[in-house]
Write a protein that holds these residues in place. Structure first.
Motif, PDB file in Angstrom:
ATOM      1  N   GLU A   1      -3.250  -0.717  -4.020  1.00 61.76           N
ATOM      2  CA  GLU A   1      -3.105  -2.307  -3.723  1.00 61.76           C
ATOM      3  C   GLU A   1      -1.837  -2.707  -4.659  1.00 61.76           C
ATOM      4  O   GLU A   1      -1.819  -3.261  -5.588  1.00 61.76           O
ATOM      5  CB  GLU A   1      -4.403  -2.815  -4.526  1.00 61.76           C
ATOM      6  CG  GLU A   1      -5.944  -2.470  -3.935  1.00 61.76           C
ATOM      7  CD  GLU A   1      -5.825  -3.023  -2.568  1.00 61.76           C
ATOM      8  OE1 GLU A   1      -5.029  -4.062  -2.074  1.00 61.76           O
ATOM      9  OE2 GLU A   1      -6.761  -2.741  -2.191  1.00 61.76           O
TER      10      GLU A   1
ATOM     11  N   LYS B   1      -6.586   1.877  -3.247  1.00 63.35           N
ATOM     12  CA  LYS B   1      -7.389   0.921  -2.312  1.00 63.35           C
ATOM     13  C   LYS B   1      -8.924   1.658  -2.318  1.00 63.35           C
ATOM     14  O   LYS B   1      -9.065   2.759  -2.189  1.00 63.35           O
ATOM     15  CB  LYS B   1      -6.793   1.406  -0.923  1.00 63.35           C
ATOM     16  CG  LYS B   1      -5.762   0.186  -0.800  1.00 63.35           C
ATOM     17  CD  LYS B   1      -4.925   0.518   0.707  1.00 63.35           C
ATOM     18  CE  LYS B   1      -5.837   0.256   1.887  1.00 63.35           C
ATOM     19  NZ  LYS B   1      -6.054  -1.079   1.849  1.00 63.35           N
ATOM     20  N   GLU B   2     -10.006   0.503  -2.296  1.00 60.19           N
ATOM     21  CA  GLU B   2     -11.272   1.093  -2.128  1.00 60.19           C
ATOM     22  C   GLU B   2     -11.520   1.832  -1.094  1.00 60.19           C
ATOM     23  O   GLU B   2     -12.256   2.944  -1.325  1.00 60.19           O
ATOM     24  CB  GLU B   2     -12.042  -0.282  -2.157  1.00 60.19           C
ATOM     25  CG  GLU B   2     -13.275  -0.161  -3.196  1.00 60.19           C
ATOM     26  CD  GLU B   2     -13.988  -1.163  -3.231  1.00 60.19           C
ATOM     27  OE1 GLU B   2     -13.819  -2.108  -4.325  1.00 60.19           O
ATOM     28  OE2 GLU B   2     -14.769  -1.836  -2.370  1.00 60.19           O
ATOM     29  N   ASP B   3     -11.055   1.375   0.022  1.00 61.26           N
ATOM     30  CA  ASP B   3     -11.492   2.250   1.238  1.00 61.26           C
ATOM     31  C   ASP B   3     -10.300   3.472   1.611  1.00 61.26           C
ATOM     32  O   ASP B   3     -10.747   4.137   2.293  1.00 61.26           O
ATOM     33  CB  ASP B   3     -11.465   1.349   2.641  1.00 61.26           C
ATOM     34  CG  ASP B   3      -9.892   0.605   2.651  1.00 61.26           C
ATOM     35  OD1 ASP B   3      -9.258   0.550   1.820  1.00 61.26           O
ATOM     36  OD2 ASP B   3      -9.912   0.057   3.871  1.00 61.26           O
ATOM     37  N   ASN B   4      -9.435   3.725   0.833  1.00 60.74           N
ATOM     38  CA  ASN B   4      -8.510   4.872   0.978  1.00 60.74           C
ATOM     39  C   ASN B   4      -7.735   4.974  -0.392  1.00 60.74           C
ATOM     40  O   ASN B   4      -6.608   4.730  -0.429  1.00 60.74           O
ATOM     41  CB  ASN B   4      -7.705   4.599   2.313  1.00 60.74           C
ATOM     42  CG  ASN B   4      -6.877   5.652   2.543  1.00 60.74           C
ATOM     43  OD1 ASN B   4      -7.056   6.723   1.843  1.00 60.74           O
ATOM     44  ND2 ASN B   4      -5.886   5.567   3.636  1.00 60.74           N
TER      45      ASN B   4
ATOM     46  N   ASN C   1       0.668  -1.326   0.030  1.00 55.00           N
ATOM     47  CA  ASN C   1       0.019   0.057  -0.046  1.00 55.00           C
ATOM     48  C   ASN C   1       0.889   1.327   0.209  1.00 55.00           C
ATOM     49  O   ASN C   1       0.562   1.927   0.872  1.00 55.00           O
ATOM     50  CB  ASN C   1      -0.888  -0.064   1.192  1.00 55.00           C
ATOM     51  CG  ASN C   1      -1.872  -1.442   1.244  1.00 55.00           C
ATOM     52  OD1 ASN C   1      -1.871  -1.878   2.122  1.00 55.00           O
ATOM     53  ND2 ASN C   1      -2.496  -1.507   0.194  1.00 55.00           N
TER      54      ASN C   1
END
Ligand code: ASP
Ligand code: MG
Length: 326
Positions: A237, A229-232, A216
């Motif tokens: 990724e 990254k989907e959440d941030n 990350n």
């Protein structure tokens, strides 16, 4: 770099016949064979890597690409075949190549002892895979290669045979943020939106006796082709594998952005000239599968396995930043 070393590198063509490269190159040969055998057993198909093309990997940490005049059209020498890997998995879902890369690295990399301007990587890609899956593959591959080389090259490894241990799986995993914290505790502070500098990465590597992952990385540090990254979305990724004992970076890889609209958005954010990527974007618009993959530098792997101080002793005709050696 001492002037003696510099002269030595420039005159490699005179010293190559008696500079003790033989064992290293035999080990390198077994290393490449072991990787090929491993990947074929895993269902991969080897393809021939492209060497030139209209566009190449822009995510190369401050190194410069080389442009050539290809019948009146500007073409690049491959800095990595990432864009081609994304394309070829439409027909070969598990693919690899022994790919030659050119990156005109900044002059200061001549001192890191692990940068070449001409190098090769085993570059692989897996359709529909996640980061986790290809990281697990990377761990098994590295362990297999070390086992094979240890059993086939006992004489050539010499003293290194004892200290070269097959790592314990699973390897340790740090996020980029955790790695920054570890460095902070060592008194090394770095910006939270960029690459980990060479010397900081070497310090982290020295503090470990087994290979480990850093995942990350920040979006601002890497190429547009890694998925956010989907959440941030400020982080990716993606991952690097770091060798222990100060040997530094082994692998870079990650999950790819395969969605056309997202990809164009990322290219714009990264300041890319979209018009240079016509063929690539055409293919993505037609639809490519999601995928993940990585590249592992062959000369760096050789350096690690042999326990060499300098990367230029892991290659017969080394090219180092700023040194016009043959
Ligand atoms: N393109 C990356 C590199 O050469 C490797 C990858 O993501 O597959 O560093
Ligand atoms: Mg890298």
């Amino acid at each position: 770099m001492s002037s003696e070393l510099l002269e030595n590198l420039k005159k490699r063509y005179l010293t190559i016949r008696n500079n003790g490269l033989t064992n290293v190159l035999k080990i390198q040969d077994e290393t490449i064979s072991a990787i090929r055998t491993f990947l074929k057993k895993e269902g991969f198909i080897e393809i021939l890597a492209p060497i030139i093309g209209p566009a190449t990997d822009p995510g190369i940490r401050g190194a410069k690409q080389v442009t050539i005049n290809y019948y009146g059209v500007p073409f690049k020498l491959m800095s990595s075949m990432i864009l081609y890997k994304q394309m070829i998995i439409t027909s070969i879902p598990k693919v690899f190549a022994l790919s030659p890369n050119i990156r005109l690295e900044p002059l200061e990399t001549a001192k890191t002892r692990r940068h070449l301007t001409e190098f090769r990587q085993i570059d692989l890609e897996v359709a529909h895979a996640t980061c986790k899956e290809v990281m697990e593959l990377g761990e098994r591959m590295l362990c297999h290669v070390i086992d094979e080389v240890k059993s086939r090259c006992q004489m050539e490894l010499g003293e290194r045979l004892k200290s070269l241990k097959t790592p314990q799986r699973p390897f340790k995993r740090y996020t980029y943020d955790e790695a920054i914290e570890i460095l902070k505790n060592k008194g090394i502070t770095i910006e939270r939106d960029g690459e980990i500098p060479w010397d900081a990465e070497e310090a982290l590597s020295r503090a470990h006796s087994e290979p480990f992952w850093i995942t990350n990385y920040p979006m601002t540090a890497r190429g547009f082709y890694y998925m956010e990254k989907e959440d941030n979305p400020a982080f990716l990724e993606d991952f690097d594998l770091i060798y222990p004992e100060g040997f530094g970076e082994a692998i870079s890889g990650g999950q790819r952005e395969h969605r056309y609209v997202k990809l164009v958005e990322r290219m714009k954010k990264n300041g890319e000239n979209i018009s240079e990527y016509g063929w690539y974007l055409d293919m993505v618009r037609m639809g490519i599968p999601p995928s993940a993959g990585f590249g592992i530098g062959v000369e760096r792997l050789t350096r690690f396995i042999c326990g060499l101080e300098n990367i230029w002793d892991a290659v017969p005709f080394p090219k180092i930043a700023g040194i016009p050696s043959p």
